[in-house]
Design an enzyme around this catalytic site. Sequence first.
Site: not given
Ligand SMILES: O=C(O)[C@H](O)CO
Length: 327
Positions: A162, A244, A268, A273, A292-294
């Site tokens: 990422i 996180r 995010d 949460e 938390h919508i990554g």
């Molecule tokens: O780790 C991930 O892919 C997301 O943050 C959800 O857990």
Amino acid sequence: MEGQELPYVLVDCIGERLGVYEDHVGFLKKRFHLITMKEYLENKTVLSKKIRAIYMWYHKPAINEELLQSLPNLKVVASSGVGIDHLDLKLLSSYGVKVSNTPFIVSTDTADMGMALLLASSRRLVEGHEMAVSPDTEYFPADWLGVEVSGATLGIVGMGTIGYKVAERAKAFEMKILYHNRNQRKKEEESAVGAVYCKKIDDLLQQADFVLLAVNLTPQTHKLIGKRELELMKPTATLINISRGLVVDQDALVEALQNKVIKAAALDVTYPEPLPRDHPLLKLKNVIITPHIGSATKKTRWVMMEEMAESIEAGLAGLPVPREVLP
Ligand SMILES: O=C(O)[C@H](O)CO
């Protein structure tokens, strides 16, 4: 499968509804006999021996030792996303349970989310929208200065898949890129995005205009960014977190934002949460928070669901589990 009973798979529920997307239900029901947590708790004696897998969508249902003890035939836990900090892998393995996740498919969207937060924060998108839709605000163009992205320095903490994808995007925005990671990337990977390695995180924190967190949550990264680290950052810098919530000491962050130790934050992820409605972070103007919508795009979430189903089917057939996470 004709005539054969479908494998029993435990999923979470929200009220009476399955805790998964409506349009995933048909696909899953063709392959599995889905049992919601509610159904399971109401009929434990019969169902506990039948359940053979858990479909863990966004960390739910939570798995503890009590649940593991009550499911003697559990073989697979398919967990969505890349992070596995919500799972005790050693404990699961001691019960003979295999675990899988969906690490590859989430990385592009999550990197996009990192850039979206960076751009939204630097160009004051949320404040601007609120102002534009508010009936009684007067518009003074001079009030709307943002921070220039092009030419600014981005410090990426955690240069995994990422983090690297964020660097690729940032390169297109003509940013200077620093990164801190356990291991230095190969020279050719660094030069492809123009990234410079900082062995010490402090060097990155002192130089970056935007610090973006893309590490896994582990005991080593727990509250990695605390008061000391925030004080090392420039007063003009922004903290972006797509990893996180617990990677940041949130109380220290609130204090730093209130006292203008750093300029802004775009998050995010938080802990918990969602945040309680009276949480001080929600009262700050220099903060953007998303829920938390990554990886939350239609296509990615669909592939995650397919991959989880594939891992369950393979595990139950005694085959190698695709994307198995070893303890
Ligand atoms: O780790 C991930 O892919 C997301 O943050 C959800 O857990």
